[in-house]
Design a protein around this motif. Structure first.
Motif, PDB file in Angstrom:
ATOM      1  N   UNK A 202       0.841  -1.204   0.000  1.00 54.57           N
ATOM      2  CA  UNK A 202       0.000   0.000   0.000  1.00 54.57           C
ATOM      3  C   UNK A 202       0.874   1.252   0.000  1.00 54.57           C
ATOM      4  N   UNK A 203       1.957   1.232   0.764  1.00 51.50           N
ATOM      5  CA  UNK A 203       2.884   2.364   0.784  1.00 51.50           C
ATOM      6  C   UNK A 203       3.430   2.633  -0.611  1.00 51.50           C
ATOM      7  N   UNK A 204       3.822   1.591  -1.307  1.00 55.08           N
ATOM      8  CA  UNK A 204       4.359   1.754  -2.665  1.00 55.08           C
ATOM      9  C   UNK A 204       3.317   2.360  -3.606  1.00 55.08           C
ATOM     10  N   UNK A 205       2.090   1.888  -3.493  1.00 57.87           N
ATOM     11  CA  UNK A 205       1.018   2.412  -4.352  1.00 57.87           C
ATOM     12  C   UNK A 205       0.744   3.874  -4.029  1.00 57.87           C
ATOM     13  N   UNK A 206       0.575   4.178  -2.746  1.00 64.07           N
ATOM     14  CA  UNK A 206       0.273   5.554  -2.339  1.00 64.07           C
ATOM     15  C   UNK A 206       1.414   6.498  -2.687  1.00 64.07           C
ATOM     16  N   UNK A 207       2.641   6.017  -2.597  1.00 61.93           N
ATOM     17  CA  UNK A 207       3.804   6.820  -2.972  1.00 61.93           C
ATOM     18  C   UNK A 207       3.732   7.169  -4.458  1.00 61.93           C
TER      19      UNK A 207
ATOM     20  N   UNK B 200      -5.278   1.305   0.533  1.00 64.24           N
ATOM     21  CA  UNK B 200      -5.037   2.207  -0.593  1.00 64.24           C
ATOM     22  C   UNK B 200      -6.269   3.058  -0.875  1.00 64.24           C
ATOM     23  N   UNK B 201      -7.395   2.417  -1.092  1.00 64.78           N
ATOM     24  CA  UNK B 201      -8.597   3.150  -1.464  1.00 64.78           C
ATOM     25  C   UNK B 201      -9.097   4.041  -0.331  1.00 64.78           C
ATOM     26  N   UNK B 202      -9.030   3.538   0.893  1.00 62.33           N
ATOM     27  CA  UNK B 202      -9.469   4.327   2.034  1.00 62.33           C
ATOM     28  C   UNK B 202      -8.606   5.559   2.246  1.00 62.33           C
ATOM     29  N   UNK B 203      -7.301   5.382   2.134  1.00 60.80           N
ATOM     30  CA  UNK B 203      -6.388   6.515   2.304  1.00 60.80           C
ATOM     31  C   UNK B 203      -6.633   7.560   1.223  1.00 60.80           C
ATOM     32  N   UNK B 204      -6.856   7.116   0.019  1.00 63.54           N
ATOM     33  CA  UNK B 204      -7.117   8.061  -1.072  1.00 63.54           C
ATOM     34  C   UNK B 204      -8.465   8.764  -0.890  1.00 63.54           C
ATOM     35  N   UNK B 205      -9.482   8.023  -0.505  1.00 67.32           N
ATOM     36  CA  UNK B 205     -10.814   8.606  -0.340  1.00 67.32           C
ATOM     37  C   UNK B 205     -10.870   9.599   0.820  1.00 67.32           C
ATOM     38  N   UNK B 206     -10.141   9.340   1.875  1.00 65.40           N
ATOM     39  CA  UNK B 206     -10.168  10.179   3.079  1.00 65.40           C
ATOM     40  C   UNK B 206      -8.978  11.145   3.148  1.00 65.40           C
ATOM     41  N   UNK B 207      -8.282  11.310   2.047  1.00 67.47           N
ATOM     42  CA  UNK B 207      -7.036  12.082   2.042  1.00 67.47           C
ATOM     43  C   UNK B 207      -7.197  13.506   2.563  1.00 67.47           C
ATOM     44  N   UNK B 208      -8.236  14.202   2.160  1.00 68.30           N
ATOM     45  CA  UNK B 208      -8.428  15.578   2.634  1.00 68.30           C
ATOM     46  C   UNK B 208      -8.609  15.621   4.145  1.00 68.30           C
ATOM     47  N   UNK B 209      -9.422  14.722   4.655  1.00 67.80           N
ATOM     48  CA  UNK B 209      -9.666  14.660   6.091  1.00 67.80           C
ATOM     49  C   UNK B 209      -8.379  14.276   6.844  1.00 67.80           C
ATOM     50  N   UNK B 210      -7.635  13.326   6.291  1.00 68.98           N
ATOM     51  CA  UNK B 210      -6.375  12.896   6.887  1.00 68.98           C
ATOM     52  C   UNK B 210      -5.374  14.051   6.891  1.00 68.98           C
ATOM     53  N   UNK B 211      -5.262  14.738   5.773  1.00 69.39           N
ATOM     54  CA  UNK B 211      -4.330  15.865   5.685  1.00 69.39           C
ATOM     55  C   UNK B 211      -4.689  16.969   6.675  1.00 69.39           C
TER      56      UNK B 211
ATOM     57  N   UNK C 145       0.086   9.467   6.196  1.00 72.29           N
ATOM     58  CA  UNK C 145      -1.287   9.419   5.685  1.00 72.29           C
ATOM     59  C   UNK C 145      -1.894   8.032   5.863  1.00 72.29           C
ATOM     60  N   UNK C 146      -1.121   7.028   5.492  1.00 77.98           N
ATOM     61  CA  UNK C 146      -1.618   5.661   5.575  1.00 77.98           C
ATOM     62  C   UNK C 146      -1.876   5.265   7.035  1.00 77.98           C
ATOM     63  N   UNK C 147      -0.963   5.609   7.928  1.00 77.95           N
ATOM     64  CA  UNK C 147      -1.126   5.264   9.342  1.00 77.95           C
ATOM     65  C   UNK C 147      -2.305   6.016   9.961  1.00 77.95           C
ATOM     66  N   UNK C 148      -2.444   7.275   9.623  1.00 78.30           N
ATOM     67  CA  UNK C 148      -3.559   8.054  10.168  1.00 78.30           C
ATOM     68  C   UNK C 148      -4.886   7.499   9.649  1.00 78.30           C
TER      69      UNK C 148
END
Length: 125
Positions: free
Chosen positions: A10-15, A43-54, A78-81
């Protein structure tokens, strides 16, 4: 797939997806052909919630902005949060430990201390 492996994939994909025009599914297929529900959720969750995570990360960062962080640290955070805030089954200390191990593998010693400091704030909330 073990969760540790899923997190690394997932880290590789998100990177790759950070500042890339690549499609999420294309990026996942580029990293592994293996199907795994946890990997896909990360992967999908981190991308979908990215604004909230950031937004959450920006509140926790002291004297830093998310944009100034090295790409690997930003991606791991981002992934850990995502897991800490939205995950349902992994204990927060496990997520913290896994993030630190990924940072040690892909970053340096100072990076792992930084990630530990930021994520520790989530454990105390």
């Amino acid at each position: 797939m073990k969760r540790r492996d899923a997190r690394e994939h997932a880290l590789r994909v998100l990177f790759q997806l950070d500042h890339s025009e690549m499609d999420v599914h294309e990026a996942m297929a580029h990293v592994t052909e293996e199907k795994d529900a946890f990997f896909e959720l990360l992967v999908q969750g981190t991308m979908e919630k990215r604004e909230e995570i950031d937004g959450s990360l920006n509140e926790k960062l002291e004297n830093w902005s998310l944009a100034r962080l090295p790409k690997i640290e930003r991606t791991i955070l981002r992934m850990a949060v995502y897991e800490i805030l939205f995950g349902e089954d992994a204990p927060k200390p496990v997520v913290l430990n896994e993030a630190i191990e990924l940072t040690k593998a892909y970053g340096d010693e100072q990076s792992s201390r930084f990630v530990n400091g930021v994520l520790s704030k989530y454990l105390n909330d």
